[in-house]
Design an enzyme around this catalytic site. Structure first.
Site, PDB file in Angstrom:
ATOM      1  N   ARG A 160      77.007  27.629  65.707  1.00  0.00           N
ATOM      2  CA  ARG A 160      76.925  27.712  64.233  1.00  0.00           C
ATOM      3  C   ARG A 160      76.789  26.333  63.576  1.00  0.00           C
ATOM      4  NH1 ARG A 160      75.641  31.542  65.936  1.00  0.00           N
ATOM      5  NH2 ARG A 160      76.628  33.587  65.936  1.00  0.00           N
ATOM      6  N   SER A 179      81.330  35.908  58.464  1.00  0.00           N
ATOM      7  CA  SER A 179      82.477  35.309  59.160  1.00  0.00           C
ATOM      8  C   SER A 179      82.933  34.047  58.450  1.00  0.00           C
ATOM      9  CB  SER A 179      82.100  34.964  60.600  1.00  0.00           C
ATOM     10  OG  SER A 179      81.890  36.155  61.303  1.00  0.00           O
ATOM     11  N   GLU A 191      83.390  28.447  59.111  1.00  0.00           N
ATOM     12  CA  GLU A 191      81.952  28.667  59.355  1.00  0.00           C
ATOM     13  C   GLU A 191      81.220  28.619  58.014  1.00  0.00           C
ATOM     14  OE1 GLU A 191      80.798  31.730  62.130  1.00  0.00           O
ATOM     15  OE2 GLU A 191      78.992  32.201  60.980  1.00  0.00           O
TER      16      GLU A 191
HETATM   17  C1  FAD Z   1      77.251  40.411  55.618  1.00  0.00           C
HETATM   18  C2  FAD Z   1      76.971  39.123  56.331  1.00  0.00           C
HETATM   19  C3  FAD Z   1      76.768  39.131  57.698  1.00  0.00           C
HETATM   20  C4  FAD Z   1      76.504  37.934  58.386  1.00  0.00           C
HETATM   21  N1  FAD Z   1      76.286  37.974  59.752  1.00  0.00           N
HETATM   22  C5  FAD Z   1      75.996  36.843  60.401  1.00  0.00           C
HETATM   23  C6  FAD Z   1      75.734  36.855  61.802  1.00  0.00           C
HETATM   24  O1  FAD Z   1      75.736  37.883  62.457  1.00  0.00           O
HETATM   25  N2  FAD Z   1      75.462  35.691  62.422  1.00  0.00           N
HETATM   26  C7  FAD Z   1      75.429  34.508  61.742  1.00  0.00           C
HETATM   27  O2  FAD Z   1      75.156  33.475  62.370  1.00  0.00           O
HETATM   28  N3  FAD Z   1      75.661  34.467  60.412  1.00  0.00           N
HETATM   29  C8  FAD Z   1      75.932  35.587  59.733  1.00  0.00           C
HETATM   30  N4  FAD Z   1      76.175  35.538  58.380  1.00  0.00           N
HETATM   31  C9  FAD Z   1      76.185  34.252  57.676  1.00  0.00           C
HETATM   32  C10 FAD Z   1      74.832  33.841  57.049  1.00  0.00           C
HETATM   33  O3  FAD Z   1      74.017  34.963  56.807  1.00  0.00           O
HETATM   34  C11 FAD Z   1      74.070  32.843  57.938  1.00  0.00           C
HETATM   35  O4  FAD Z   1      74.813  31.667  58.130  1.00  0.00           O
HETATM   36  C12 FAD Z   1      72.702  32.499  57.325  1.00  0.00           C
HETATM   37  O5  FAD Z   1      71.865  31.942  58.283  1.00  0.00           O
HETATM   38  C13 FAD Z   1      72.807  31.541  56.146  1.00  0.00           C
HETATM   39  O6  FAD Z   1      71.533  31.437  55.556  1.00  0.00           O
HETATM   40  P1  FAD Z   1      71.380  31.198  53.992  1.00  0.00           P
HETATM   41  O7  FAD Z   1      69.952  30.979  53.693  1.00  0.00           O
HETATM   42  O8  FAD Z   1      72.056  32.264  53.235  1.00  0.00           O
HETATM   43  O9  FAD Z   1      72.169  29.814  53.865  1.00  0.00           O
HETATM   44  P2  FAD Z   1      73.058  29.256  52.658  1.00  0.00           P
HETATM   45  O10 FAD Z   1      74.366  29.944  52.615  1.00  0.00           O
HETATM   46  O11 FAD Z   1      72.270  29.215  51.415  1.00  0.00           O
HETATM   47  O12 FAD Z   1      73.264  27.748  53.198  1.00  0.00           O
HETATM   48  C14 FAD Z   1      73.935  27.506  54.414  1.00  0.00           C
HETATM   49  C15 FAD Z   1      73.718  26.038  54.790  1.00  0.00           C
HETATM   50  O13 FAD Z   1      72.335  25.811  55.089  1.00  0.00           O
HETATM   51  C16 FAD Z   1      71.802  24.791  54.251  1.00  0.00           C
HETATM   52  N5  FAD Z   1      70.410  25.161  53.957  1.00  0.00           N
HETATM   53  C17 FAD Z   1      69.945  26.347  53.508  1.00  0.00           C
HETATM   54  N6  FAD Z   1      68.598  26.304  53.394  1.00  0.00           N
HETATM   55  C18 FAD Z   1      68.220  25.058  53.773  1.00  0.00           C
HETATM   56  C19 FAD Z   1      66.979  24.376  53.854  1.00  0.00           C
HETATM   57  N7  FAD Z   1      65.819  24.973  53.514  1.00  0.00           N
HETATM   58  N8  FAD Z   1      66.965  23.091  54.293  1.00  0.00           N
HETATM   59  C20 FAD Z   1      68.118  22.454  54.628  1.00  0.00           C
HETATM   60  N9  FAD Z   1      69.329  23.039  54.551  1.00  0.00           N
HETATM   61  C21 FAD Z   1      69.381  24.330  54.128  1.00  0.00           C
HETATM   62  C22 FAD Z   1      72.691  24.780  53.022  1.00  0.00           C
HETATM   63  O14 FAD Z   1      72.666  23.520  52.369  1.00  0.00           O
HETATM   64  C23 FAD Z   1      74.057  25.080  53.629  1.00  0.00           C
HETATM   65  O15 FAD Z   1      74.619  23.916  54.185  1.00  0.00           O
HETATM   66  C24 FAD Z   1      76.446  36.717  57.676  1.00  0.00           C
HETATM   67  C25 FAD Z   1      76.637  36.718  56.282  1.00  0.00           C
HETATM   68  C26 FAD Z   1      76.872  37.905  55.614  1.00  0.00           C
HETATM   69  C27 FAD Z   1      77.021  37.896  54.123  1.00  0.00           C
END
Ligand code: FAD
Length: 301
Positions: A175, A224, A295
């Site tokens: 992660r 998580s 996380e």
């Molecule tokens: C219901 C639910 C279930 C989930 N299940 C899982 C799972 O099974 N496995 C898992 O790994 N995660 C899971 N997650 C967590 C989440 O979905 C992941 O971590 C996801 O990849 C985050 O992506 P995001 O675009 O929403 O990131 P954000 O929350 O918007 O950002 C996360 C990080 O990434 C950075 N970031 C985002 N976009 C960019 C970019 N273009 N360039 C540089 N940095 C960037 C941000 O600055 C921040 O530090 C879950 C979340 C929810 C709500």
């Protein structure tokens, strides 16, 4: 003309101020962004970064907000959220796709399926964007983004220059990655394996149902909260064994179905979620000696 008027004049409707960030986090919580910038394309993004650098304006990038808690007082500086032109899927070769960083994981999984490319199925269970998935090395059921990543294109906030970083030059962690914080991912190249659409669809359905059984849906959460310690020692087990699973702080609660999922039950404040996080962390440490690591990301003041 002051700073805001200057930027508004230069970037028009891509730039706004005092934008409520609760609409951009899956917790549905948090204060405003002092400035909010939604670049129309790469050139506008670079232009903005150059302008922001000149006036020492702090910038932070947000993806789909499915892993980010925004504090109640909001975020100082400019929050950048990639616009719709950064959401695209393109077939580069028969096993290789290039996708914009703002493309939702589910969309990438379906694009791969439609092109008979397997190994992307796990992405159909993760609610974020591909940019966020790379930064978090997101995954589930023994797969993660590092297993299919070929390269990323980024803009470096420090010098506002675009570059490509290959898989070999990134260290992937559980992660997370060793990528520095000054990079904005704009697109990602991924490689799968040629298979068959029906087989891929079947696997997607299997994974989605498996997830539905073990994790809550339709709630305001960022998934998580803490990282697992190992495959055998999961964060939810430590939380449950330490008797924290019924802890609550105001409307910040812990999911009955999966006690590593913290949620906003309607009227929570971000501070309630943070208080709950700290209470659980402290209790688990006192009872087990394990220092749980977050996380989810927390931004703001
Ligand atoms: C219901 C639910 C279930 C989930 N299940 C899982 C799972 O099974 N496995 C898992 O790994 N995660 C899971 N997650 C967590 C989440 O979905 C992941 O971590 C996801 O990849 C985050 O992506 P995001 O675009 O929403 O990131 P954000 O929350 O918007 O950002 C996360 C990080 O990434 C950075 N970031 C985002 N976009 C960019 C970019 N273009 N360039 C540089 N940095 C960037 C941000 O600055 C921040 O530090 C879950 C979340 C929810 C709500």
């Amino acid at each position: 003309m002051n700073l805001n008027e200057n930027l508004i004049k230069k970037f028009g409707d891509s730039f706004s101020r005092n934008v409520n960030l609760s609409n951009y986090s899956w917790f549905n919580l948090g204060g405003p962004a002092e400035f909010f910038f939604k670049p129309k394309d790469k050139n506008q993004l670079i232009e903005f970064l150059i302008a922001a650098k000149k006036i020492n304006l702090k910038t932070i990038i947000l993806g789909a907000g499915s892993n980010t808690l925004v504090r109640d007082n909001g975020v100082k500086g400019a929050v950048i959220k990639l616009g719709s032109n950064f959401s695209f899927t393109k077939l580069v070769d028969k096993e290789i796709v290039e996708v914009g960083a703002a493309t939702l994981d589910r969309k990438v999984a379906n694009f791969a399926k439609d092109n008979d490319i397997s190994n992307f199925e796990f992405l159909s269970c993760i609610p974020g964007s591909i940019g966020g998935a790379v930064i978090m090395n997101s995954g589930c059921y023994d797969d993660d983004i590092s297993k299919i990543l070929l390269s990323i294109k980024v803009i470096d906030i420090n010098n506002c220059i675009e570059k490509e970083i290959k898989y070999e030059d990134i260290k992937f962690l559980y992660r997370g990655t060793n990528l520095p914080k000054n990079l904005i991912i704009i697109s990602v190249k991924l490689k799968g394996k040629i298979s068959n659409k029906n087989k891929i669809e079947k696997k997607q359905i299997e994974l989605i149902s498996k997830k539905k059984l073990s994790q809550p849906s339709q709630i305001k959460t960022c998934g998580s909260t803490f990282k697992n310690i190992s495959k055998e020692k999961k964060a939810w087990m430590l939380i449950k064994d330490s008797g924290c699973n019924e802890f609550k702080e105001g409307d910040a609660m812990i999911s009955e179905k999966h006690c590593n999922f913290f949620l906003n039950n309607g009227n929570a404040k971000s501070a309630d979620i943070e208080r709950l996080i700290n209470k659980v962390k402290k209790t688990v440490y006192a009872k087990t000696g394990v220092n749980l690591e977050l996380e989810i990301k927390i931004i703001g003041d």
